[in-house]
Design a protein around this motif. Structure first.
Motif, mmCIF file in Angstrom:
data_model
loop_
_atom_site.group_PDB
_atom_site.id
_atom_site.type_symbol
_atom_site.label_atom_id
_atom_site.label_comp_id
_atom_site.label_asym_id
_atom_site.label_seq_id
_atom_site.Cartn_x
_atom_site.Cartn_y
_atom_site.Cartn_z
ATOM 1 N N LEU A 34 0.826 -1.210 0.000
ATOM 2 C CA LEU A 34 0.000 0.000 0.000
ATOM 3 C C LEU A 34 0.860 1.260 0.000
ATOM 4 O O LEU A 34 0.481 2.268 -0.605
ATOM 5 C CB LEU A 34 -0.947 -0.007 1.204
ATOM 6 N N MET A 38 -0.748 3.084 -3.063
ATOM 7 C CA MET A 38 -1.687 4.163 -2.756
ATOM 8 C C MET A 38 -1.228 5.530 -3.245
ATOM 9 O O MET A 38 -1.974 6.214 -3.955
ATOM 10 C CB MET A 38 -2.002 4.182 -1.258
ATOM 11 N N TYR A 41 -1.324 5.586 -6.992
ATOM 12 C CA TYR A 41 -2.687 5.624 -7.520
ATOM 13 C C TYR A 41 -3.235 7.045 -7.491
ATOM 14 O O TYR A 41 -3.710 7.564 -8.496
ATOM 15 C CB TYR A 41 -3.608 4.676 -6.742
ATOM 16 N N THR B 21 0.801 -1.165 -9.471
ATOM 17 C CA THR B 21 0.892 0.189 -10.053
ATOM 18 C C THR B 21 1.108 0.109 -11.555
ATOM 19 O O THR B 21 0.418 0.769 -12.337
ATOM 20 C CB THR B 21 2.065 0.960 -9.410
ATOM 21 N N CYS B 108 -5.180 -3.504 -4.169
ATOM 22 C CA CYS B 108 -5.700 -2.538 -5.149
ATOM 23 C C CYS B 108 -6.952 -1.838 -4.638
ATOM 24 O O CYS B 108 -7.109 -0.625 -4.816
ATOM 25 C CB CYS B 108 -6.003 -3.231 -6.476
ATOM 26 N N GLY B 111 -6.119 0.297 -1.635
ATOM 27 C CA GLY B 111 -5.264 1.358 -2.165
ATOM 28 C C GLY B 111 -6.053 2.465 -2.828
ATOM 29 O O GLY B 111 -5.635 3.617 -2.854
ATOM 30 N N ARG B 112 -7.214 2.114 -3.392
ATOM 31 C CA ARG B 112 -8.074 3.113 -4.017
ATOM 32 C C ARG B 112 -9.133 3.638 -3.048
ATOM 33 O O ARG B 112 -10.014 4.405 -3.424
ATOM 34 C CB ARG B 112 -8.799 2.520 -5.243
ATOM 35 N N LEU B 113 -9.027 3.179 -1.792
ATOM 36 C CA LEU B 113 -10.000 3.544 -0.749
ATOM 37 C C LEU B 113 -11.425 3.133 -1.143
ATOM 38 O O LEU B 113 -12.383 3.872 -0.887
ATOM 39 C CB LEU B 113 -9.919 5.037 -0.408
#
Lengths: 129, 139
Positions: A34, A38, A41, B21, B108, B111-113
């Motif tokens: 993460l 994160m 992203y 990523t 993923c 990571g994108r919340l």
């Protein structure tokens, strides 16, 4: 997968065994992942209109939390807790000479195929109705 | 408490994050292994080659990681094969139904919340921990 230690079920079970001798490795794996994903992203990927070599981002647009999500996750958790193996480390371990990995891989694929067939059947029923 | 930081776990995790990523930035796909595999089995021509390449990469990466880094990968498991088979089936069914696993939802999605992924991860972590507790401490 290999370097992180997640290809060894003992490390996974050690993390899940919260009342026993706790092995925090999995937490560091998630944390490491993460910590990279994160920021990349939000700072680099999300501002883009499209990926570098494809036309569009293929990201799920599902928004609401349904029984399939909860039920499916629970069933996955059950399987994961039983053997300490999940899809990622399985694929990474396929060429490493462990027969149990192949047993898991093939039965997992059977699970995918069963669910895909079920999905298609349900879609057909809906389109006929 | 934690006395020694497992640096190899952090490094391995960072590599996973880098992989996710790259796949999203370059190809626009989510690095959810269960999704990539089940899609591969559907064998739809337009959607096949990137999945195959990713899986080949993972298999090769696993060999590289295990050999070059002398990583912790056992040749045999303690779990009996019948239980491994049952576990595999449950993982296949569960991840297809729940639309993801530890990489798709855990890395993923979180990571994108994504609220769906956060909840999914909480559910499978909790259930898995409960199963381990029963197996190791109650049975």
């Amino acid at each position: 997968m290999a370097v992180s230690g997640m290809a060894n079920p003992a490390n996974v079970i050690g993390f899940l065994d919260i009342t026993g001798e706790w092995n925090p490795s999995l937490m560091f794996v998630m944390g490491g992942a993460l910590a990279v994903f994160m920021p990349m992203y939000f700072l680099v990927i999300k501002p883009q209109n499209q990926p570098l070599i494809s036309n569009e981002f293929c990201v799920s647009s599902k928004k609401h939390i349904d029984t399939k999500l909860i039920g499916g996750s629970a069933i996955f958790g059950l399987g994961w807790g039983l053997a300490g193996i999940c899809p990622g480390p399985v694929v990474a371990s396929l060429a490493l000479g462990n027969h149990a990995i192949w047993v898991f891989f093939l039965s997992m694929c059977a699970g995918f195929i069963i669910m895909t067939a079920k999905e298609r059947h349900e879609q057909q029923k809906l389109s006929v109705a | 408490m934690i006395e020694v930081i497992p640096w190899h776990s952090l490094l391995g995790g960072a590599l996973l994050g880098l992989s996710a990523t790259l796949l999203l930035l370059v190809n626009g796909k989510i690095a959810g292994i269960s999704g990539i595999l089940s899609g591969l089995l559907k064998a739809e021509k337009s959607d096949f080659s990137w999945r195959l390449m990713f899986v080949i990469g993972m298999v090769a990466g696993g060999v590289w990681g295990a050999t070059a880094f002398s990583a912790d990968v056992p040749i045999q498991f303690e779990t009996p094969l019948w239980l491994v088979a049952v576990a595999g089936l449950l993982v296949g069914v569960g991840t297809k139904m729940g639309n993801g696993c530890t990489s798709g939802h855990g890395i993923c999605g979180i990571g994108r919340l994504s609220p769906r992924s956060i909840i999914a991860t909480c559910v499978f972590m909790t259930v898995a921990a409960a199963v381990v507790f029963v197996r190791l401490h109650l049975i």
